[in-house]
Write a protein that holds these residues in place. Sequence first.
Motif, PDB file in Angstrom:
ATOM      1  N   LYS A  84     -13.725  -8.837  47.194  1.00 52.96           N
ATOM      2  CA  LYS A  84     -13.900  -8.035  48.405  1.00 52.96           C
ATOM      3  C   LYS A  84     -14.082  -6.551  48.113  1.00 52.96           C
ATOM      4  O   LYS A  84     -14.733  -5.838  48.880  1.00 52.96           O
ATOM      5  CB  LYS A  84     -12.692  -8.220  49.323  1.00 52.96           C
ATOM      6  CG  LYS A  84     -12.557  -9.623  49.898  1.00 52.96           C
ATOM      7  CD  LYS A  84     -11.246  -9.805  50.628  1.00 52.96           C
ATOM      8  CE  LYS A  84     -11.135 -11.204  51.222  1.00 52.96           C
ATOM      9  NZ  LYS A  84      -9.798 -11.449  51.824  1.00 52.96           N
ATOM     10  N   GLY A  85     -13.489  -6.068  47.011  1.00 51.27           N
ATOM     11  CA  GLY A  85     -13.548  -4.629  46.788  1.00 51.27           C
ATOM     12  C   GLY A  85     -13.347  -4.185  45.363  1.00 51.27           C
ATOM     13  O   GLY A  85     -12.847  -3.074  45.135  1.00 51.27           O
ATOM     14  N   GLY A  86     -13.707  -5.016  44.389  1.00 54.39           N
ATOM     15  CA  GLY A  86     -13.583  -4.623  42.995  1.00 54.39           C
ATOM     16  C   GLY A  86     -12.137  -4.372  42.593  1.00 54.39           C
ATOM     17  O   GLY A  86     -11.208  -4.988  43.124  1.00 54.39           O
ATOM     18  N   ARG A  87     -11.940  -3.463  41.652  1.00 56.21           N
ATOM     19  CA  ARG A  87     -10.590  -3.193  41.151  1.00 56.21           C
ATOM     20  C   ARG A  87      -9.654  -2.733  42.261  1.00 56.21           C
ATOM     21  O   ARG A  87      -8.511  -3.187  42.366  1.00 56.21           O
ATOM     22  CB  ARG A  87     -10.643  -2.138  40.043  1.00 56.21           C
ATOM     23  CG  ARG A  87     -11.335  -2.596  38.781  1.00 56.21           C
ATOM     24  CD  ARG A  87     -11.431  -1.479  37.755  1.00 56.21           C
ATOM     25  NE  ARG A  87     -12.203  -1.925  36.618  1.00 56.21           N
ATOM     26  CZ  ARG A  87     -11.690  -2.597  35.577  1.00 56.21           C
ATOM     27  NH1 ARG A  87     -10.407  -2.860  35.542  1.00 56.21           N
ATOM     28  NH2 ARG A  87     -12.466  -2.989  34.588  1.00 56.21           N
ATOM     29  N   ASP A  88     -10.136  -1.799  43.076  1.00 55.43           N
ATOM     30  CA  ASP A  88      -9.290  -1.302  44.164  1.00 55.43           C
ATOM     31  C   ASP A  88      -8.975  -2.411  45.157  1.00 55.43           C
ATOM     32  O   ASP A  88      -7.866  -2.472  45.709  1.00 55.43           O
ATOM     33  CB  ASP A  88      -9.983  -0.143  44.879  1.00 55.43           C
ATOM     34  CG  ASP A  88     -10.055   1.112  44.028  1.00 55.43           C
ATOM     35  OD1 ASP A  88      -9.266   1.214  43.057  1.00 55.43           O
ATOM     36  OD2 ASP A  88     -10.886   1.987  44.314  1.00 55.43           O
ATOM     37  N   GLY A  89      -9.946  -3.291  45.405  1.00 52.90           N
ATOM     38  CA  GLY A  89      -9.710  -4.414  46.300  1.00 52.90           C
ATOM     39  C   GLY A  89      -8.659  -5.366  45.761  1.00 52.90           C
ATOM     40  O   GLY A  89      -7.826  -5.891  46.511  1.00 52.90           O
ATOM     41  N   ALA A  90      -8.675  -5.592  44.445  1.00 55.17           N
ATOM     42  CA  ALA A  90      -7.672  -6.460  43.828  1.00 55.17           C
ATOM     43  C   ALA A  90      -6.286  -5.843  43.924  1.00 55.17           C
ATOM     44  O   ALA A  90      -5.301  -6.535  44.224  1.00 55.17           O
ATOM     45  CB  ALA A  90      -8.038  -6.723  42.366  1.00 55.17           C
ATOM     46  N   ARG A  91      -6.182  -4.552  43.682  1.00 57.19           N
ATOM     47  CA  ARG A  91      -4.885  -3.873  43.794  1.00 57.19           C
ATOM     48  C   ARG A  91      -4.365  -3.955  45.228  1.00 57.19           C
ATOM     49  O   ARG A  91      -3.176  -4.218  45.464  1.00 57.19           O
ATOM     50  CB  ARG A  91      -5.009  -2.416  43.361  1.00 57.19           C
ATOM     51  CG  ARG A  91      -5.330  -2.216  41.889  1.00 57.19           C
ATOM     52  CD  ARG A  91      -5.329  -0.748  41.535  1.00 57.19           C
ATOM     53  NE  ARG A  91      -3.980  -0.206  41.619  1.00 57.19           N
ATOM     54  CZ  ARG A  91      -3.695   1.082  41.767  1.00 57.19           C
ATOM     55  NH1 ARG A  91      -4.686   1.968  41.876  1.00 57.19           N
ATOM     56  NH2 ARG A  91      -2.449   1.491  41.817  1.00 57.19           N
ATOM     57  N   GLN A  92      -5.259  -3.721  46.201  1.00 63.14           N
ATOM     58  CA  GLN A  92      -4.844  -3.776  47.602  1.00 63.14           C
ATOM     59  C   GLN A  92      -4.447  -5.191  48.004  1.00 63.14           C
ATOM     60  O   GLN A  92      -3.474  -5.398  48.735  1.00 63.14           O
ATOM     61  CB  GLN A  92      -5.972  -3.274  48.504  1.00 63.14           C
ATOM     62  CG  GLN A  92      -5.573  -3.139  49.974  1.00 63.14           C
ATOM     63  CD  GLN A  92      -4.444  -2.143  50.157  1.00 63.14           C
ATOM     64  OE1 GLN A  92      -4.553  -0.993  49.727  1.00 63.14           O
ATOM     65  NE2 GLN A  92      -3.360  -2.560  50.795  1.00 63.14           N
ATOM     66  N   GLY A  93      -5.203  -6.173  47.530  1.00 60.28           N
ATOM     67  CA  GLY A  93      -4.880  -7.554  47.858  1.00 60.28           C
ATOM     68  C   GLY A  93      -3.501  -7.956  47.355  1.00 60.28           C
ATOM     69  O   GLY A  93      -2.727  -8.615  48.064  1.00 60.28           O
TER      70      GLY A  93
END
Length: 332
Positions: A84-93
């Motif tokens: 959904k959002g690359g590295r930042d998306g993975a951290r947020q998830g």
Amino acid sequence: MTDRATHAVRRSFPTLSGLSLFKGLRRPPTHCLNLALQGGGAHGAFTWGVLDALLEEPSIAFDGLSGSSAGAMNAVVFADGWLKGGRDGARQGLADFWTGIGKHMPSQSTPFDLNPLRELLNRQIDFARLRSNCPFKLFVGTTQANTGKLRLFRETELSVDVMLASACQPKIHHPVEIEGEPYWDGAYSANPAVFPLFYDCDSRDVLLVLLSPLKRKTTPRTVDETEARIVELAFSANFFREMRMFAYADEFSGTTLLSWGRLERRLLNMRFHMIDTDPLPSLHRSDTKLLAHAPFLELLRGQGRERATRWLHAHLAGVGRASTIDVQKYFT
């Protein structure tokens, strides 16, 4: 970068290809890791912290992720967020998932109580999109309740029932049925499974993220302590057996290297790295695996970040070159 490593990196950046692979990135990934993520209930928040720190390092790409129970949750949430959002998306998830665990799981119960967990996963994970366009190879461990066999579900098979099966505690919940087959927690048969990272992934580097101590410093004395230790041993037995295979491959190579075939050479080319919880007392009490309390989860996240940051400073340069742990020392 070798063709094999480039292929693995491209899976980590599925929307990029060819000469535009690293366009717009300040620093292209130069290290490619497989992740073997151990389960352990609420202790999985430690792995949240580890992954959070790894995702901040732009030189790391990811190939395959294997996990059971909490390890599977972290792996799938990681992949969904990345999609959904690359590295930042993975951290947020990951942050959203563990915050949800801390807010919505009932007190005095397993942090992976299946009914609220089903709601949380359905709200957060786009299973259909992951099945069709997953950025990584995923291996979700489950245990067939009637045979005791390990069943690994791949990224193309993901569903909320697969995730619930991987975390299904038989003393608390009925088995989760998938296509008529009942399943229990995957940690009973693999915690985590390492062999698919060997057979099915391009990267030869495996980072073990362990939640259970490799060696207890005290012997259980009470009935409760003994029962907890028996469960812990059951969950770790298959993992230790797999790791001994890799340790013995190096030990028995000796002067016969020239006579070895493709399988043996592949074994010798494996490189292992490890982030563990020793000697953190917050993760060495079995009863705290049930503590789905937000402040405790945040504490574990901080400890995981700190351990991963130390590992990055000390060992990142070794990825792609050699193992940064003595596999024989730890697993034979």
